[in-house]
Design a protein around this motif. Sequence first.
Motif: not given
Length: 814
Positions: A55, A59, A61
Amino acid sequence: MPHLKFFFLTILFFTLSGRLLAQYAFIEGLVRSEKGLPVVNAHVSVEGTTMGTVTDSLGLFRLLSRAGESNLLISHMGYESYRLQVRVSPEQILKVEITLSIAVALLPDVVVREAPPLPGGLIRLDPRNIERLAGPVSGVERLLKTLPGVFSTQELSFQYSVRGGNFDENLVYVNGIEIHRPFLARSGQHEGLSFLNSNLVSSIQFSAGGFDARFGDKMSSALEIEYRKPESFAGSFSLSLLEGSLHLEGISKNRRTTYLLGLRHKSNQYLLGTLDTEGDYQPSFSDFQGLITHKLTDRLEISLLANYNRNHFLFQPEVQNTRFGTATDVRQLTVYFDGQEVNRFETTMGALSANFRPNPNINLRVIVSLFQSNESETFDVLGQYWLHRVQTDFGRDDFGQPVGEPLGVGTFLRHARNNLNVLVWNAENQGMWMLNRHTIRWGFRYRQETIFDRLNEWTMIDSSGFSLPRQPSNLILLQDTLFARLNMQSERFSGFLQHAWEAENRLGRFFFTAGLRMHHWSFNEQTVISPRGTVILRPFALPRWSFRASAGFYHQPPFYRELRDFRGQLNRNIKAQESIHFVLGSEYQFIAWGRPFKYTTELYYKHLNHLIPYRLDNVRIRYFADNMARGFATGLDLKLHGEFVPGIESWASLSVMKTAEKIYLNQNDNQNALQEPVTFIPRPTDQRFNFSLFFQDYLPRNPAYKVHLAFIYGSGLPFGPPLPEHHRNTLRMPPYRRVDIGFSKVLIGEQSNLPEQSLFRHFSSLWVTAEVFNLLQINNTISYQWIRDVENRLFAVPNYLTRRLINLKLVARF
């Protein structure tokens, strides 16, 4: 041609991947903690495959996955592992949100792969590849030299040039602390050890241009290193014919105090013996580095980073034999020496930082650091040289031997007693505030510099009975005379404010970063403002693509070396150099042969103003100490990265670049009267073409046997005779070509089952490597020395780099 092979290989990958892409889909998601904060560097992978990512700073991905049902594994140190069952259709983009719980027990180590481009244009590198990359100089810098836009034609040095910039234009941070290097080093032989200890590194992030405002005031690149936070007792040691290292790490019983210690020693006497100049080389380079952290409370943590580096270089030259020219016109320079050269560089750095988190959304940090460097150059070297033709007729008995009368005979004497003392201390605060999908960063720094410089250096040349430069009188004149006593103290104030946020519309997901940086220097009373911005787009219609655009001002206020001219005088009217970056980049993820690959492209243009021209002599940069030039740098960087062999990563990089400058010449030493030059001339780092390859493989039936290949090809750098500056750099050095290869055997690995009574049961890994440096035995040229014959004609005599050498290395971890 290497670039044509690279082009056709890329086309082949795209062709083969076309039929396979329809079988895959994308999973995009957000990983948060129980308190709603983004979890950075969480490892996300598809169970049972090599597909994985981490990530980013928000945060987020994005992961390529096979169509159908699969299990998504999410893990991070300090959090409970999470498994999510997903089902995706071909070409689908599945969005998920994941919440991780705080772990009660320790988690095992996880495998971290290279992440997608981070906001701000940073790329993440795997530190494990450092120890696998063969080369006479190990470390993070060796890994950087295989990246697009980065080059170095000096295997003895850890310095590198990025997109036409010089060595002084690169930022290096360790745990948020800016790192300095010695100032007086003239060649890669003197440098010894880099500050960066690869045994302690956990994270490497690098930007070749267009980086954020939170990074400092340099014009070319930013390298951000994070050292590990130990979770248990561990260590490693390595031993080779060139260097040895030891590192230890651990954590206290109450888990509030951690330590990370590293000790290194290097003596490349074995390597220097392959140079043309023979003699008694006695290099000795050592350093100690430590990082200690302690949690005072759950919200307040303090840490101490300390380093002591000692580089001593003693050389007593005896004789030099250098041959150069063409196949039918070969010349030999023979020099007999007397005297010695002694260089001592001792640097000390200490940084105390306090990290305070009043609530989960705010992080505050205060850093106080001190850097001290004591450097000395002492040499008295007398040389007597003969320049001859070499017999090139195969039918002659004296084939390959010097023949005829000498073309030139002369004597030179080089003398130096130089001492430099540098003291730099910093006090700064940094802050970060995270709110939903917005991140605000700020910082302010005060820096004081104190420098004492004592210069006493000259050269005398006597050629064929006359002293150069030749005079009608009987005077003996010295060349390159430098005598000065300089004291300097100055203050710098700098700060930045940066905002990063995420937005989404029908086109895709956008990531914005905008910032402003300020710098004021008391020495010239100049204040500069540097706005910078980046936008990243991940379009919904093209889920395998991401695009980036960056632009901004990058000012580089001079440090001490830019201020001092060739006569040893300081220019108090000097201003900051300026580079305006424009960067367009893209990334394409695809599948070939059932394995993940990534193809990245960056197109850039840098407009350069208020330049301070310089001469590049090996790794020594000599500035003209005046803002007397403007220029540009433009180019294209390409990189193909992936699993050419299942389970291990390799990559190929290609760069095409041009950088040039116009130097405005002073008329009658009048600073206000400048003469317009005729045209642009190449800058000293104008390397038009560069190709590098890092390739790893293993025996299919016995993966314990591995091979690691590093190949670098770079077109020749410009150089020229000692002419007026607007006529220099009219010639080109030969291309730089180098192949280093390593063969390793894993003696103890993850699959090893050792009996309880074995002495090696405490080792987690142990392997031995045989390396061959300069496999093709190519005489690469680093610089030239100019020799005059009896008719006052100039000859360019090349200074060659190292030859083929075999190195053995043992590495163990416990």
